[in-house]
Design an enzyme around this catalytic site. Structure first.
Site, PDB file in Angstrom:
ATOM      1  N   SER A 224       0.827  -1.207   0.000  1.00  0.00           N
ATOM      2  CA  SER A 224       0.000   0.000   0.000  1.00  0.00           C
ATOM      3  C   SER A 224       0.857   1.251   0.000  1.00  0.00           C
ATOM      4  CB  SER A 224      -0.907   0.005   1.237  1.00  0.00           C
ATOM      5  OG  SER A 224      -1.563   1.250   1.392  1.00  0.00           O
TER       6      SER A 224
ATOM      7  N   GLN B 267       0.442  -0.564  -4.780  1.00  0.00           N
ATOM      8  CA  GLN B 267      -0.878   0.076  -4.865  1.00  0.00           C
ATOM      9  C   GLN B 267      -0.705   1.569  -4.644  1.00  0.00           C
ATOM     10  OE1 GLN B 267      -2.335   1.281  -1.693  1.00  0.00           O
ATOM     11  NE2 GLN B 267      -3.934   2.336  -2.848  1.00  0.00           N
TER      12      GLN B 267
ATOM     13  N   LYS C 153      -8.157  -0.390  -9.248  1.00  0.00           N
ATOM     14  CA  LYS C 153      -8.687  -1.017  -8.031  1.00  0.00           C
ATOM     15  C   LYS C 153      -9.848  -0.192  -7.474  1.00  0.00           C
ATOM     16  CE  LYS C 153      -7.324  -2.795  -3.498  1.00  0.00           C
ATOM     17  NZ  LYS C 153      -8.351  -2.126  -2.691  1.00  0.00           N
TER      18      LYS C 153
ATOM     19  N   HIS D 172     -13.337  -2.245  -1.084  1.00  0.00           N
ATOM     20  CA  HIS D 172     -12.369  -1.901  -0.042  1.00  0.00           C
ATOM     21  C   HIS D 172     -12.641  -2.683   1.240  1.00  0.00           C
ATOM     22  CE1 HIS D 172      -9.294   1.427  -0.103  1.00  0.00           C
ATOM     23  NE2 HIS D 172      -9.123   0.992   1.131  1.00  0.00           N
TER      24      HIS D 172
ATOM     25  N   ARG E  59     -14.825  -1.077   3.811  1.00  0.00           N
ATOM     26  CA  ARG E  59     -14.241  -0.028   4.663  1.00  0.00           C
ATOM     27  C   ARG E  59     -14.536   1.387   4.188  1.00  0.00           C
ATOM     28  NH1 ARG E  59     -10.297  -2.177   8.140  1.00  0.00           N
ATOM     29  NH2 ARG E  59      -8.875  -0.398   8.104  1.00  0.00           N
TER      30      ARG E  59
END
Length: 400
Positions: A111, A132, A258, A282, A285
């Site tokens: 991330s 990401q 994504k 997600h 989330r």
């Protein structure tokens, strides 16, 4: 009552129970919680659970779980989804999971908000690391992150498009675990009740948003709260199609979008140069009332046909879920929480336990449904959970 041990854990749920015992409440709820009061997260899990298999037998074995994706072979149709602040969940978690991915041959997705640098992850998982990106409002930061990822040997980029505003997560708020974070008496009591986590964190050093430290311009690198505020302020809340096109122009490797949650968006993502799509809400989330990702996956695969690469996440806790996602159109079904529960429950051994459970369940599922090779699964092996007598028909998905 005897406490469950890592050796006795029989499911990802068992690993979560062990992790809950070992982690401070604020850290566990950050990992385990979702938007609002978690209804979206539960919807993901329930939608996957409601899908039923048709069971066929007398087909022989052994099971084959390896898959190809974007020109690389992976040993299981899953991988470690990106997670921010993982080293706060358990010290060293980023590297534990990256090393696991390299060892077992599955993707590890770092991330932007990770607590370990791009360079260290790429060194730990040279063949399996992806990156990401949360797009920054500062183009020089985007360019810098992408150049670092490419120089480190990373060749797959996932651009997240589903965070237009900061999310409201009630479990975090109840712990007062928000930026800017300020310690309070209840937080200190939580640490005292979990001395091993506190000692290991002190030994490892306080985590920080390592990928953003070079850009924050703070003395001595800045604290996690200071860098966190900088990262939060950098978020591009007005992200547009043109911004994604610019990222495409900067990145010479494979690019995934994504956060795809509407089949109508798919053709435009492909027109602007995406190599594949990542269906995800997600993990529940971001929006409590988002549809279950697995339901959108069916629609996206039907919209793009059988050949566009698709990654999926949200709700994956079992090998059965990995197979279901594969049937409904996903090349890879990623999970963040499943692997994080394992790492928090037992470090490297716990992370390996999580993988071993998912791998075993995947193999057993393939043999139980009479389809030993995961590459041969198709929609005829599912039944609709609302009608247990009728095969599930998904049009073009059946050819995947």
């Amino acid at each position: 009552m005897r406490l469950l041990s890592l050796r006795d854990a029989a499911s990802i749920g068992d690993l979560a129970a062990i992790a809950r015992r070992r982690m401070p409440g604020f850290a566990f709820d950050y990992l385990d919680g979702a938007a609002g009061d978690d209804r979206g997260m539960r919807r993901n899990e329930e939608a996957l659970a409601a899908i039923l298999f048709r069971t066929r037998h007398l087909v022989g074995g052994p099971a084959r779980t390896a898959v190809e994706f974007l020109g690389r072979s992976y040993n299981l149709s899953t991988g470690v989804a990106p997670m921010g602040m993982a080293n706060m969940l358990w010290p060293g978690m980023d590297l534990v999971l990256a090393r696991l991915a390299q060892e077992v041959g599955i993707p590890y997705v770092l991330s932007t908000a990770a607590t370990t640098s791009i360079e260290r992850i790429a060194e730990a998982a040279p063949d399996m690391a992806w990156f990401q990106l949360y797009v920054s409002r500062d183009p020089t930061i985007n360019e810098g992150l992408l150049k670092r990822a490419w120089a480190a040997g990373i060749r797959v980029l996932a651009v997240t498009v589903d965070v237009p505003v900061p999310q409201k997560r009630n479990r975090n708020h109840r712990h007062r675990f928000d930026l800017p974070f300020r310690p309070h008496p209840r937080f200190l009591l939580d640490l005292l009740a979990h001395p091993r986590w506190a000692v290991e964190t002190l030994r490892a050093g306080m985590p920080n948003f390592e990928n953003f430290v070079p850009y924050a311009g703070l003395a001595r690198g800045g604290s996690i709260a200071e860098v966190g505020r900088f990262l939060q302020a950098q978020g591009k809340r007005d992200l547009l199609w043109e911004d994604v096109e610019r990222i495409r122009g900067l990145w010479p490797g494979h690019l995934l979008i994504k956060g795809v949650m509407d089949a109508e968006d798919t053709s435009r993502f492909l027109r602007i140069g995406a190599d594949g799509l990542w269906v995800s809400n997600h993990g529940g989330r971001q929006l409590e009332s988002a549809p279950a990702s697995i339901d959108v996956l069916r629609q996206v695969r039907a919209a793009v046909g059988p050949h566009v690469p698709i990654v999926f996440d949200s709700g994956v806790r079992t090998g059965e879920s990995i197979v279901k996602a594969r049937v409904l159109g996903a090349d890879l079904a990623m999970s963040g929480r499943a692997f994080a529960y394992g790492a928090a429950a037992g470090g490297a051994a716990g992370a390996r336990k999580a993988y071993d459970l998912l791998e075993l369940e995947t193999r057993y599922t393939l043999l139980q449904i009479g389809c030993p090779d995961i590459n041969d699964v198709s929609a005829h092996i599912l039944r609709d959970g609302t009608d247990k007598t009728r095969p599930l028909h998904l049009g073009s998905v059946a050819g995947h």
